[in-house]
Design a protein around this motif. Structure first.
Motif, PDB file in Angstrom:
ATOM      1  N   ILE A 114       0.752  -1.589   0.009  1.00  0.00           N
ATOM      2  CA  ILE A 114       0.070  -0.273  -0.125  1.00  0.00           C
ATOM      3  C   ILE A 114       0.689   1.261   0.147  1.00  0.00           C
ATOM      4  N   GLU A 115       1.848   1.556   0.759  1.00  0.00           N
ATOM      5  CA  GLU A 115       2.788   2.197   0.915  1.00  0.00           C
ATOM      6  C   GLU A 115       3.539   2.265  -0.426  1.00  0.00           C
ATOM      7  N   GLN A 116       3.859   1.545  -1.218  1.00  0.00           N
ATOM      8  CA  GLN A 116       4.897   1.194  -2.469  1.00  0.00           C
ATOM      9  C   GLN A 116       4.109   0.977  -3.361  1.00  0.00           C
ATOM     10  N   PRO A 117       3.409   1.844  -4.072  1.00  0.00           N
ATOM     11  CA  PRO A 117       2.200   0.371  -5.153  1.00  0.00           C
ATOM     12  C   PRO A 117       2.847   0.110  -6.052  1.00  0.00           C
ATOM     13  N   ASP A 118       3.624   1.468  -6.202  1.00  0.00           N
ATOM     14  CA  ASP A 118       4.437   1.055  -7.613  1.00  0.00           C
ATOM     15  C   ASP A 118       5.590  -0.232  -7.243  1.00  0.00           C
ATOM     16  N   PHE A 119       5.147  -1.178  -6.421  1.00  0.00           N
ATOM     17  CA  PHE A 119       6.311  -2.056  -6.726  1.00  0.00           C
ATOM     18  C   PHE A 119       6.937  -3.057  -7.448  1.00  0.00           C
ATOM     19  N   ASP A 120       8.027  -2.750  -8.233  1.00  0.00           N
ATOM     20  CA  ASP A 120       7.428  -4.183  -9.262  1.00  0.00           C
ATOM     21  C   ASP A 120       8.707  -5.343  -9.040  1.00  0.00           C
ATOM     22  N   GLY A 121       8.101  -6.471  -9.110  1.00  0.00           N
ATOM     23  CA  GLY A 121       8.631  -7.582  -8.838  1.00  0.00           C
ATOM     24  C   GLY A 121       8.458  -8.309  -8.226  1.00  0.00           C
ATOM     25  N   LEU A 122       9.136 -10.081  -7.824  1.00  0.00           N
ATOM     26  CA  LEU A 122       7.895 -10.578  -6.611  1.00  0.00           C
ATOM     27  C   LEU A 122       8.624  -9.746  -5.013  1.00  0.00           C
ATOM     28  N   HIS A 123       7.316  -9.439  -4.245  1.00  0.00           N
ATOM     29  CA  HIS A 123       7.297  -8.808  -2.632  1.00  0.00           C
ATOM     30  C   HIS A 123       7.651  -9.747  -2.006  1.00  0.00           C
ATOM     31  N   THR A 124       6.359 -10.821  -2.063  1.00  0.00           N
ATOM     32  CA  THR A 124       6.159 -11.904  -1.134  1.00  0.00           C
ATOM     33  C   THR A 124       6.419 -13.689  -1.416  1.00  0.00           C
ATOM     34  N   ILE A 181      -7.835  -8.078  -1.078  1.00  0.00           N
ATOM     35  CA  ILE A 181      -7.132  -6.699  -1.971  1.00  0.00           C
ATOM     36  C   ILE A 181      -8.169  -5.813  -2.463  1.00  0.00           C
ATOM     37  N   ASP A 182      -9.605  -7.325  -3.365  1.00  0.00           N
ATOM     38  CA  ASP A 182     -10.298  -6.734  -4.006  1.00  0.00           C
ATOM     39  C   ASP A 182     -11.289  -5.527  -3.194  1.00  0.00           C
ATOM     40  N   GLU A 183     -11.622  -6.203  -2.695  1.00  0.00           N
ATOM     41  CA  GLU A 183     -12.507  -4.644  -1.755  1.00  0.00           C
ATOM     42  C   GLU A 183     -11.915  -3.447  -1.250  1.00  0.00           C
ATOM     43  N   MET A 184      -9.745  -3.293  -1.391  1.00  0.00           N
ATOM     44  CA  MET A 184      -9.745  -2.359  -1.216  1.00  0.00           C
ATOM     45  C   MET A 184      -9.146  -1.868  -2.628  1.00  0.00           C
ATOM     46  N   GLU A 185      -9.574  -2.269  -3.360  1.00  0.00           N
ATOM     47  CA  GLU A 185      -8.937  -1.758  -4.770  1.00  0.00           C
ATOM     48  C   GLU A 185      -7.588  -1.465  -5.139  1.00  0.00           C
ATOM     49  N   LEU A 186      -6.893  -2.512  -4.369  1.00  0.00           N
ATOM     50  CA  LEU A 186      -5.572  -2.488  -4.245  1.00  0.00           C
ATOM     51  C   LEU A 186      -5.194  -3.028  -5.729  1.00  0.00           C
ATOM     52  N   PRO A 187      -3.768  -2.101  -6.355  1.00  0.00           N
ATOM     53  CA  PRO A 187      -3.090  -2.810  -7.350  1.00  0.00           C
ATOM     54  C   PRO A 187      -2.181  -4.004  -7.347  1.00  0.00           C
ATOM     55  N   ILE A 188      -2.757  -5.203  -7.069  1.00  0.00           N
ATOM     56  CA  ILE A 188      -1.562  -5.751  -5.900  1.00  0.00           C
ATOM     57  C   ILE A 188      -2.070  -7.630  -7.109  1.00  0.00           C
ATOM     58  N   LYS A 189      -0.650  -8.499  -7.441  1.00  0.00           N
ATOM     59  CA  LYS A 189      -1.110  -9.522  -8.072  1.00  0.00           C
ATOM     60  C   LYS A 189      -1.137 -10.621  -6.929  1.00  0.00           C
ATOM     61  N   VAL A 190      -1.546 -11.111  -7.555  1.00  0.00           N
ATOM     62  CA  VAL A 190      -1.623 -12.870  -6.233  1.00  0.00           C
ATOM     63  C   VAL A 190      -1.560 -14.126  -7.467  1.00  0.00           C
ATOM     64  N   GLU A 191      -0.679 -14.735  -7.219  1.00  0.00           N
ATOM     65  CA  GLU A 191      -0.542 -15.528  -8.131  1.00  0.00           C
ATOM     66  C   GLU A 191      -0.193 -17.136  -7.675  1.00  0.00           C
ATOM     67  N   THR A 192      -0.957 -18.380  -8.176  1.00  0.00           N
ATOM     68  CA  THR A 192      -0.281 -19.236  -7.329  1.00  0.00           C
ATOM     69  C   THR A 192       1.300 -20.182  -7.979  1.00  0.00           C
ATOM     70  N   PRO A 248       4.356 -11.929 -10.296  1.00  0.00           N
ATOM     71  CA  PRO A 248       3.092 -11.055  -9.352  1.00  0.00           C
ATOM     72  C   PRO A 248       4.505 -10.564  -8.315  1.00  0.00           C
ATOM     73  N   GLN A 249       3.572  -9.728  -7.629  1.00  0.00           N
ATOM     74  CA  GLN A 249       3.678  -8.836  -5.994  1.00  0.00           C
ATOM     75  C   GLN A 249       4.138 -10.497  -4.952  1.00  0.00           C
ATOM     76  N   ILE A 250       2.808 -11.046  -5.053  1.00  0.00           N
ATOM     77  CA  ILE A 250       3.032 -12.248  -4.385  1.00  0.00           C
ATOM     78  C   ILE A 250       2.491 -13.276  -4.860  1.00  0.00           C
ATOM     79  N   LEU A 251       3.654 -14.277  -4.331  1.00  0.00           N
ATOM     80  CA  LEU A 251       3.252 -16.144  -5.102  1.00  0.00           C
ATOM     81  C   LEU A 251       3.293 -16.915  -4.112  1.00  0.00           C
ATOM     82  N   LEU A 252       2.084 -17.680  -4.304  1.00  0.00           N
ATOM     83  CA  LEU A 252       1.741 -19.004  -3.537  1.00  0.00           C
ATOM     84  C   LEU A 252       2.271 -19.927  -3.899  1.00  0.00           C
TER      85      LEU A 252
END
Length: 811
Positions: free
Chosen positions: A61-71, A92-103, A121-125
């Protein structure tokens, strides 16, 4: 990120839902803000997963332009990763955050895998195995360069095993690539938090790991189901059995009374059996399903979706759902048979409700009188907050060899740098230079006896001491074959003329030697030989010495075993037991004795012209099976003419033509050096262990591009190599690893060693003139092993009643 307060979008989201951020969730946020690793232990329903992801969401949220794998989120189960993705996407959808989550797992399409490496994505499971494969890629250093956070869910489920070894090594590599990466682990059931803090921390430094303790929830509402007649009158707790079938009508009434019920069993066979028994009396045709690991992925997903959408009233399941999908509508959990561990019971109870303020409802259905004591022990342990778990041990050398190849596939390496990296992983913290050199030698060319073969020449060292892959094809092969989970092979049981009797797991076949007799398909069979995929037998009139094939068993934890032993001599505590259980213990106390804590009670007595010896060792079925094999061999050499043995979790009974007058020599510790070594060498057990370590270490490939080897082909390959190594290089690294597996994992030899050490100074031998009350639960099993399929239970019932009457006579 400061770590002191939630960003506004997050606080607004909590407020919109009427939620308050829990203390432990804020502490996870603050630990991350301070740059510390964290272990969160909190009950199910406490919002652990959200707590693990809060630092990530706050950061992004504080770094909306983060590009790459964060978590990275690491799960022991692919299904759990899919479930978490669904739950994480909601906020994430309810807060309308531009965060991609993939498995990412073995089921992920190849084109998506390729894209994830280029534009992650920023978050990879993902799972431990998929992560290690990612680390084998040349671009892994770029992919993980910006990694900030790793979350390990259900850490108790695999940290102490080989999958935990692999993940620990992967974490060490990730920390080298991204030095500021924070680690977080989540669990509801951890026996010793400091053990897990040490496993989680780089170089085992627990001072770098904050232990966040979750808020306590409402205490679980656990009860032990006592058998009743249809009129509600109490009936006796059974003497034998471990399925709790007597309670099927009561279980069905619970299903009718609750919205949704999970019925846990301890084996896949029992899951199918209990499901059939429930279906037979399902007069209202309620929607009831079954779920276990042997079912197809499609069948499992179908019942999971039905549960998630509220279309199912009950699901009979195994450990396949211990860590599984969370369904909030479950309001009752029933455990058929004893739970075998307080942590496992707590985990299963946690599948109900998922709310801290509402008690989870659970019913335990003990299969017999010993299991009643075990159920009471588990209930007491849960109420006291006591947990049990698998002990940590040094990491497997086969896993280490696989990871070294992973590193080599990613980039050339200096061995001193790699050794330091490996030693930062707790399972390999004691790895010495000599052992590491042996692992490198094996990875380079297979070792002394195999280096003449070009197919094993995978690495080379240049003049500057840097290690390189010999050819890129070895990287391709490694990525196709890497992994820790080796499928359990099945073997055909057949006569020499080709007639097939069915299949048994290779682990059962592995304990057999030619001439051994066992019971299967309603017949007493003698082993002729084992080949690559067949158990060749002949029918015999000799009694089956080895109990019939029973499938895999969950081990009884030492913690519960000790509690059950404590019950036996806590005479003041017997008042809370059902009358028939109390009378059983009182009669044993009168007729023989009850073993004191730390004492090994051995009873000998005649019965129907044979001589019996029963040892009450409480070390679990797996250890007792191994001990039974060893004892009957020793009895044979001493002229006692053993006929067979039978075991449960609490006792082992052998019977013979000649009486055992002094059991002390039979239980001497050298049995693990003499009979054990001969048994392992003469059985298929060591070959089976070798096949697993050969596959995990990468010595033998499971598949090639476009095709997969059959289990028979893999077994044939490893058997040939095994024979070469045993002859020419018996101290080979993989032979050492195979022996370690055969001793520690497959036969519970550590518990056997403790038992035999204890026996030397604590054995009490009681000679009786007839069967004792305490021996009845294990002796009743003898008849069950030898009744042909389709026969009635009348003979068994008569035999059991005769044993009980003989044991409970007060004279």
């Amino acid at each position: 990120m400061s770590g002191k307060a939630l960003p506004k979008p997050l606080s607004d989201w909590f407020a919109a839902r009427g939620w308050t951020v829990r203390r432990h969730q804020m502490e996870m946020l603050q630990a991350a803000g301070a740059g510390r690793h964290a272990l969160l232990t909190a009950p199910t329903g406490a919002g652990k997963t959200l707590a693990g992801f809060l630092p990530t969401l706050a950061d992004l949220i504080e770094q909306p332009d983060f590009d790459g794998l964060h978590t990275l989120y690491i799960s022991p189960l692919k299904a759990l990763a899919v479930d978490v993705q669904r739950n994480l996407l909601t906020p994430i959808d309810e807060m309308e955050l531009p965060i991609k989550v993939e498995t990412r797992s073995g089921d992920t399409p190849a084109n998506r895998k390729a894209r994830q490496r280029v534009k992650p994505p920023q978050i990879l499971l993902t799972t431990p195995e998929s992560l290690n494969l990612l680390l084998s890629q040349e671009d892994s250093f770029t992919l993980f360069a910006k990694l900030k956070h790793v979350i390990i869910d259900e850490v108790h489920a695999f940290a102490s095993g080989k999958r935990g070894d692999l993940l620990s090594l992967s974490l060490a590599r990730l920390q080298q690539i991204a030095p500021d990466m924070r680690r977080a682990a989540l669990s509801a059931t951890v026996a010793d938090p400091d053990d897990f803090r040490a496993w989680l921390a780089p170089y085992g430094d627990i001072d770098t790991v904050t232990h966040v303790l979750g808020e306590e929830g409402a205490p679980a509402d656990i009860a032990i189901m006592i058998p009743e007649t249809p009129d509600g009158d109490k009936i006796r707790v059974p003497w034998a059995g471990h399925a709790g079938v007597y309670a099927i009508p009561q279980v069905m009434e619970q299903i009718k009374a609750n919205r949704m019920t999970l019925v846990f069993t301890n084996t896949r066979f029992l899951a199918e059996f209990i499901f059939q028994k429930l279906w037979e009396i399902n007069e209202d045709t309620l929607p009831i399903g079954v779920h276990h690991g042997s079912l197809s992925k499609e069948a499992r997903r179908k019942v999971e979706n039905a549960m998630a959408t509220g279309k199912m009233r009950a699901l009979v399941c195994t450990a396949s759902l211990d860590l599984g999908v969370d369904w909030g509508d479950i309001d009752c959990v029933i455990q058929m048979g004893a739970p075998k561990g307080s942590s496992r019971l707590l985990q299963r109870i946690g599948r109900a409700n998922h709310r801290l303020d509402v008690s989870s409802k659970a019913l335990l259905v003990p299969g017999n009188r010993f299991e009643y004591l075990e159920a009471q022990a588990a209930l007491d342990a849960v109420n006291e907050g006591k947990r049990d778990g698998e002990p940590f041990r040094p990491g497997g050398l086969d896993v280490l060899a696989q990871h070294v190849m992973t590193c080599a596939c990613a980039a050339p390496f200096q061995e001193d740098d790699l050794l330091d990296e490996l030693q930062s992983s707790l399972p390999y913290s004691a790895l010495d230079k000599d052992t590491f050199d042996r692992v490198l030698g094996f990875t380079r060319d297979g070792g002394y006896a195999l280096k003449a073969y070009d197919k094993f020449k995978r690495l080379r060292r240049d003049g500057k001491g840097v290690w390189h892959l010999v050819h890129p094809r070895f990287a391709t092969q490694h990525r196709l074959n890497a992994g820790i989970i080796v499928d359990a092979a099945m073997m055909n049981v057949r006569f020499k003329n080709g007639r097939n009797l069915g299949k048994v797991e290779e682990s059962f076949a592995a304990i057999l030697s030619p001439g051994d007799t066992f019971f299967f398909a309603g017949m007493s069979l003698e082993l002729v030989k084992l080949d690559a995929s067949d158990v060749i037998v002949r029918a015999t009139k000799k009694a089956a010495m080895i109990p019939s094939y029973m499938g895999l068993r969950l081990p009884l934890t030492t913690h519960l075993s000790d509690r059950v032993r404590g019950f036996l001599t806590d005479r003041a505590g017997w008042a809370r037991f059902p009358d028939d259980v109390r009378e059983w213990l009182e009669m044993q106390d009168h007729r023989s004795r009850l073993p004191e804590p730390g004492e090994l009670l051995v009873e000998t007595f005649p019965h129907k012209g044979l001589h019996y010896m029963t040892a009450y060792s409480f070390e679990g079925w797996n250890a007792h099976q191994s001990l039974g094999m060893l004892l009957t061999r020793r009895m044979e050499t001493r002229g006692l003419k053993p006929i067979g043995f039978v075991a449960n979790d609490y006792a082992l009974a052998c019977w013979s033509m000649e009486p055992v007058t002094d059991p002390v020599p039979l239980f001497s510790a050298d049995i693990l050096e003499e009979e054990f070594f001969d048994w392992i060498e003469g059985s298929y057990l060591l070959k089976r262990a070798f096949r697993e370590v050969a596959v995990i270490s990468g010595l033998v490939d499971r598949q090639h591009p476009g095709k997969r080897k059959t289990g028979k082909q893999v077994t044939f390959s490893t058997d040939l190599i095994f024979d070469v190594l045993r002859k020419y290089e018996p101290d080979h690294l993989l032979m050492q690893a195979a022996w370690a597996d055969a001793r520690a994992r497959m036969t519970d030899v550590a518990r056997l060693g403790d038992l035999l050490d204890r026996a030397a100074g604590s054995m009490v031998h009681v000679e009786l003139d007839r069967v004792s009350p305490l021996s009845v639960p294990v002796l009743v099993m003898i008849g069950r092993e030898h009744v042909a399929q389709g026969a009635t239970d009348d003979a068994l019932l008569i035999e059991a009643e005769g044993l009980i009457e003989e044991a409970m006579r007060g004279d």
